[in-house]
Motif scaffolding. Structure first.
Motif, PDB file in Angstrom:
ATOM      1  N   THR A   6       0.810  -1.216   0.000  1.00 12.58           N
ATOM      2  CA  THR A   6       0.000   0.000   0.000  1.00 12.58           C
ATOM      3  C   THR A   6       0.843   1.265   0.000  1.00 12.58           C
ATOM      4  O   THR A   6       0.495   2.256  -0.629  1.00 12.58           O
ATOM      5  N   HIS A   7       1.972   1.257   0.740  1.00  9.77           N
ATOM      6  CA  HIS A   7       2.859   2.420   0.742  1.00  9.77           C
ATOM      7  C   HIS A   7       4.191   2.034   1.364  1.00  9.77           C
ATOM      8  O   HIS A   7       4.362   0.924   1.874  1.00  9.77           O
ATOM      9  N   ALA A   8       5.152   2.966   1.314  1.00 12.81           N
ATOM     10  CA  ALA A   8       6.545   2.617   1.592  1.00 12.81           C
ATOM     11  C   ALA A   8       6.945   2.665   3.057  1.00 12.81           C
ATOM     12  O   ALA A   8       8.068   2.269   3.382  1.00 12.81           O
ATOM     13  N   HIS A   9       6.110   3.151   3.952  1.00 15.92           N
ATOM     14  CA  HIS A   9       6.513   3.195   5.357  1.00 15.92           C
ATOM     15  C   HIS A   9       6.933   1.807   5.842  1.00 15.92           C
ATOM     16  O   HIS A   9       6.330   0.788   5.452  1.00 15.92           O
ATOM     17  N   ILE A  10       7.948   1.773   6.707  1.00 14.46           N
ATOM     18  CA  ILE A  10       8.579   0.515   7.092  1.00 14.46           C
ATOM     19  C   ILE A  10       7.624  -0.434   7.802  1.00 14.46           C
ATOM     20  O   ILE A  10       7.755  -1.656   7.700  1.00 14.46           O
ATOM     21  N   ASP A  11       6.623   0.110   8.522  1.00 18.90           N
ATOM     22  CA  ASP A  11       5.677  -0.790   9.184  1.00 18.90           C
ATOM     23  C   ASP A  11       4.712  -1.433   8.197  1.00 18.90           C
ATOM     24  O   ASP A  11       3.891  -2.277   8.575  1.00 18.90           O
ATOM     25  N   HIS A  12       4.842  -1.076   6.920  1.00 22.17           N
ATOM     26  CA  HIS A  12       4.050  -1.719   5.860  1.00 22.17           C
ATOM     27  C   HIS A  12       4.925  -2.422   4.820  1.00 22.17           C
ATOM     28  O   HIS A  12       4.400  -3.190   4.014  1.00 22.17           O
ATOM     29  N   SER A  13       6.230  -2.162   4.829  1.00 23.93           N
ATOM     30  CA  SER A  13       7.099  -2.727   3.798  1.00 23.93           C
ATOM     31  C   SER A  13       8.397  -3.318   4.331  1.00 23.93           C
ATOM     32  O   SER A  13       9.134  -3.971   3.584  1.00 23.93           O
ATOM     33  N   GLY A  14       8.697  -3.127   5.606  1.00 27.99           N
ATOM     34  CA  GLY A  14      10.036  -3.381   6.125  1.00 27.99           C
ATOM     35  C   GLY A  14      10.485  -4.819   6.210  1.00 27.99           C
ATOM     36  O   GLY A  14      11.671  -5.082   6.443  1.00 27.99           O
ATOM     37  N   ARG A  15       9.570  -5.788   6.023  1.00 24.36           N
ATOM     38  CA  ARG A  15      10.016  -7.187   5.999  1.00 24.36           C
ATOM     39  C   ARG A  15      10.117  -7.747   4.578  1.00 24.36           C
ATOM     40  O   ARG A  15      10.379  -8.948   4.406  1.00 24.36           O
ATOM     41  N   LEU A  16       9.960  -6.893   3.574  1.00 21.41           N
ATOM     42  CA  LEU A  16      10.142  -7.371   2.200  1.00 21.41           C
ATOM     43  C   LEU A  16      11.528  -7.987   1.985  1.00 21.41           C
ATOM     44  O   LEU A  16      11.644  -9.045   1.345  1.00 21.41           O
ATOM     45  N   PRO A  17      12.618  -7.362   2.466  1.00 18.78           N
ATOM     46  CA  PRO A  17      13.930  -8.001   2.273  1.00 18.78           C
ATOM     47  C   PRO A  17      14.019  -9.369   2.937  1.00 18.78           C
ATOM     48  O   PRO A  17      14.666 -10.280   2.407  1.00 18.78           O
ATOM     49  N   LEU A  18      13.378  -9.521   4.109  1.00 19.48           N
ATOM     50  CA  LEU A  18      13.379 -10.825   4.774  1.00 19.48           C
ATOM     51  C   LEU A  18      12.569 -11.827   3.962  1.00 19.48           C
ATOM     52  O   LEU A  18      12.959 -13.001   3.842  1.00 19.48           O
ATOM     53  N   LEU A  19      11.451 -11.383   3.394  1.00 16.13           N
ATOM     54  CA  LEU A  19      10.618 -12.260   2.567  1.00 16.13           C
ATOM     55  C   LEU A  19      11.418 -12.793   1.382  1.00 16.13           C
ATOM     56  O   LEU A  19      11.396 -13.998   1.088  1.00 16.13           O
ATOM     57  N   VAL A  20      12.133 -11.900   0.702  1.00 12.52           N
ATOM     58  CA  VAL A  20      12.942 -12.303  -0.454  1.00 12.52           C
ATOM     59  C   VAL A  20      14.116 -13.179  -0.007  1.00 12.52           C
ATOM     60  O   VAL A  20      14.435 -14.194  -0.647  1.00 12.52           O
ATOM     61  N   LYS A  21      14.728 -12.804   1.091  1.00 18.68           N
ATOM     62  CA  LYS A  21      15.856 -13.584   1.627  1.00 18.68           C
ATOM     63  C   LYS A  21      15.442 -15.022   1.916  1.00 18.68           C
ATOM     64  O   LYS A  21      16.226 -15.968   1.721  1.00 18.68           O
ATOM     65  N   GLN A  22      14.180 -15.198   2.346  1.00 21.71           N
ATOM     66  CA  GLN A  22      13.711 -16.535   2.728  1.00 21.71           C
ATOM     67  C   GLN A  22      12.987 -17.273   1.602  1.00 21.71           C
ATOM     68  O   GLN A  22      12.354 -18.286   1.848  1.00 21.71           O
ATOM     69  N   GLY A  23      13.079 -16.750   0.375  1.00 24.37           N
ATOM     70  CA  GLY A  23      12.612 -17.560  -0.749  1.00 24.37           C
ATOM     71  C   GLY A  23      11.565 -16.973  -1.666  1.00 24.37           C
ATOM     72  O   GLY A  23      11.200 -17.602  -2.670  1.00 24.37           O
TER      73      GLY A  23
END
Length: 332
Positions: free
Chosen positions: A57-74
């Motif tokens: 929905t938007h770039a604030h970290i409480d809405h996007s901040g685990r994207l790198p972890l999501l990609v890191k985990q597959g």
């Protein structure tokens, strides 16, 4: 069709919601859980490799901040967001990763002195940069067919540059239902960005409600109210220090400063200097000053059409390095 809630339910951080339709699994937002109580509780209650699509929905970290972890985990599939959100994600996720690495390094050094183990960061800068490979920039008000039985549309939520309501049309077994995720909803009358646009129908609406039980008092004139404080403080020989979010709030303040200088509202020191002491804020300001057709409000467009920079003015000082920041102490 199935809806799930993995964060920001009965709390205000870690927005992450699940949608299942026609055997496909979609995440709406993938936010970091913020606060000391969540320092080591960022694990997903699902396998990231099993997710088919992500919508932000938007770039604030409480809405996007685990994207790198999501990609890191597959996770290796598309991430849909507005074009401005994608631009902001690039700087915000990299900054978040830098913080993760720095804090992990500090804790590791401290722990070693006590015989403890090395602390691994939640994710690294390389993981944040990897997210950008999967981002799909989208325009407001455009219907996008994501997959069979799944269409989405982003509508301006007026919260942050690029922020959006997500309208989703889910079709399964010949039945279509419309689900709307609000993300964070902006207030009216903010500078630079437009007011929230209306979404007029939904079968299910999922809304943030952090401030849902109170009314916001809007000053008659933000610029005049702030100018009075600055005028009084500078006139008495003081300085005004404003802690501000690097993205969104800092740019609003620059807009107000430009306006009060043009209107000559500060009489005591009319040529007062403004310092932006944050590399992240400066990077965000460059994005705000880019090509933003379809994002800016009418007042900001009018400033641009008059040939003026809506975020810049004489006596604006930018700090990009630690040495720049230290030098402010000696600027007379």
């Amino acid at each position: 069709m199935k809806l799930s809630f993995f964060g920001a339910n009965r709390e205000v951080t870690g927005s992450c919601h699940g949608v299942e339709v026609n055997g496909k699994r979609i995440l709406v937002d993938c936010g970091l859980l913020q606060g000391s109580e969540h320092a080591y509780g960022q694990d997903f209650p699902f396998n990231p490799a099993d997710i088919d699509y992500v919508v932000i929905t938007h770039a604030h970290i409480d809405h996007s901040g685990r994207l790198p972890l999501l990609v890191k985990q597959g996770y290796k599939n598309k991430i849909y967001a507005t074009g401005a959100t994608v631009e902001l994600l690039e700087i915000m996720l990299r900054d978040s990763a830098y913080i993760q690495e720095t804090e992990a390094g500090w804790k590791s050094r401290k722990g070693k002195r006590a015989g403890g183990k090395e602390i691994e960061p939640l994710y690294k800068i390389a993981d944040a940069e990897a997210v950008l490979r999967y981002c799909v920039p989208c325009a407001y008000n455009e219907e996008i067919t994501v997959d069979e039985g799944l269409k989405i549309r982003f509508t301006d939520a007026g919260h942050l540059l690029g922020s959006a309501f997500v309208e989703m049309w889910l079709t399964e077994g010949g039945i279509t239902k419309k689900v709307v995720y609000s993300g964070d909803i902006g207030n009216i009358g903010q500078p630079i960005i437009r007011d929230p646009q209306y979404v007029r129908e939904a079968d299910v609406a999922i809304m943030e409600s952090t401030y849902g039980d109170r009314n916001h008092e809007v000053p008659a004139d933000y610029t005049e109210d702030l100018a009075k404080i600055i005028d009084k403080t500078l006139g008495e020989g003081g300085n005004v220090i404003i802690p501000s979010f690097a993205i969104g709030r800092t740019q609003e303040l620059l807009y107000f400063f430009r306006e009060m200088k043009e209107r000559e509202l500060v009489k005591s020191v009319p040529d007062f200097s403004v310092y932006v002491d944050s590399p992240l804020a400066n990077a965000a300001t460059r994005i705000y000053g880019g090509r933003l057709e379809g994002y800016l409000d009418d007042e900001t467009i009018a400033v641009i059409r008059a040939g003026r920079d809506y975020l810049s003015f004489d006596d604006l000082r930018i700090s990009e390095t630690s040495d720049d920041s230290k030098a402010i102490n000696f600027d007379t």
